[in-house]
Design a protein around this motif. Structure first.
Motif, mmCIF file in Angstrom:
data_model
loop_
_atom_site.group_PDB
_atom_site.id
_atom_site.type_symbol
_atom_site.label_atom_id
_atom_site.label_comp_id
_atom_site.label_asym_id
_atom_site.label_seq_id
_atom_site.Cartn_x
_atom_site.Cartn_y
_atom_site.Cartn_z
ATOM 1 N N UNK A 197 -7.172 1.226 5.797
ATOM 2 C CA UNK A 197 -5.921 1.985 5.747
ATOM 3 C C UNK A 197 -5.557 2.347 4.315
ATOM 4 N N UNK A 198 -5.554 1.370 3.448
ATOM 5 C CA UNK A 198 -5.206 1.590 2.036
ATOM 6 C C UNK A 198 -6.285 2.427 1.362
ATOM 7 N N UNK A 213 -1.427 -7.671 -0.330
ATOM 8 C CA UNK A 213 -0.855 -6.578 0.467
ATOM 9 C C UNK A 213 0.329 -7.039 1.303
ATOM 10 N N UNK A 214 0.316 -8.271 1.799
ATOM 11 C CA UNK A 214 1.385 -8.844 2.625
ATOM 12 C C UNK A 214 1.998 -7.831 3.571
ATOM 13 N N UNK A 219 0.998 2.946 1.751
ATOM 14 C CA UNK A 219 1.068 3.986 0.719
ATOM 15 C C UNK A 219 1.626 3.441 -0.588
ATOM 16 N N UNK A 220 2.526 2.449 -0.502
ATOM 17 C CA UNK A 220 3.031 1.820 -1.730
ATOM 18 C C UNK A 220 1.924 1.029 -2.419
ATOM 19 N N UNK A 253 0.228 1.778 -6.155
ATOM 20 C CA UNK A 253 0.171 0.774 -7.215
ATOM 21 C C UNK A 253 -1.271 0.521 -7.659
ATOM 22 N N UNK A 254 -2.174 0.468 -6.697
ATOM 23 C CA UNK A 254 -3.583 0.285 -7.044
ATOM 24 C C UNK A 254 -4.078 1.496 -7.830
ATOM 25 N N UNK A 255 -3.698 2.688 -7.403
ATOM 26 C CA UNK A 255 -4.107 3.917 -8.108
ATOM 27 C C UNK A 255 -3.650 3.870 -9.563
#
Length: 175
Positions: free
Chosen positions: A20-21, A154-155, A160-161, A165-167
């Motif tokens: 998903x992410x 990820x919890x 999308x958040x 943040x990873x991006x």
């Protein structure tokens, strides 16, 4: 925008959000998205459960290793691995030497919640999936940590958040 010759590999237990992410992250960074398990299914013409039934986990892991090595030789992708892709040292070396590795982590309760309705996960088709997930996380945690350039919990956060943040982290690292 990052270097389109870069690869980002997402590792972590099943249910941590890799697929998903990964899709969202690939879109944000303008990279192609590949799900390792989906690629195996597409190339084999059979789903993961069937491969496990016919060849056992060992047969599946061999297919997974071959596919990972082939895909990791490419560039410009976000690749969501299967939860067990880190089991073999050669796979960990491929991941570590072929791109930026993000370990997506989540508490066992969250993993169970995310996977509870998915019957396509052969390792969880047992009477007590919580215990299986707990043991898998315990067995693999150090392997994920060993190769991770970034660890991200990820919890219960929106995908999308997390992807944004990873991006941001990836852009700083890979520029």
């Amino acid at each position: 925008m990052i270097n389109t010759h870069s690869n980002i590999f997402l590792v972590g237990p099943m249910g941590s959000g890799k697929s998903t992410i990964g899709r969202i992250l690939a879109e944000i960074l303008d990279l192609k998205f590949i799900d390792l398990d989906c690629e195996i299914e597409e190339r084999c013409g059979a789903n993961i459960s069937w491969i496990f039934d016919m060849e056992g986990e060992d047969g599946f892991r061999k297919r997974e290793s071959r596919m990972l090595a082939e895909l990791a030789s490419g560039t410009g992708m976000v690749l969501a691995t299967g939860g067990g892709a880190v089991i073999f040292e050669k796979n960990r070396n491929v991941l570590k030497n072929s791109g930026y590795v993000v370990y997506l982590s989540a508490p066992v309760g969250q993993l169970l919640e995310r996977t509870s309705h998915d019957r396509s996960r052969p390792l969880l088709n047992v009477s007590n999936p919580r215990e299986v997930l707990k043991q898998l996380v315990l067995d693999r945690e150090l392997l994920y940590q060993e190769i991770a350039d970034l660890v991200f919990v990820t919890s219960k956060r929106k995908p999308w958040l997390v992807a944004n943040e990873i991006a941001n982290e990836v852009r700083q690292f890979l520029g």
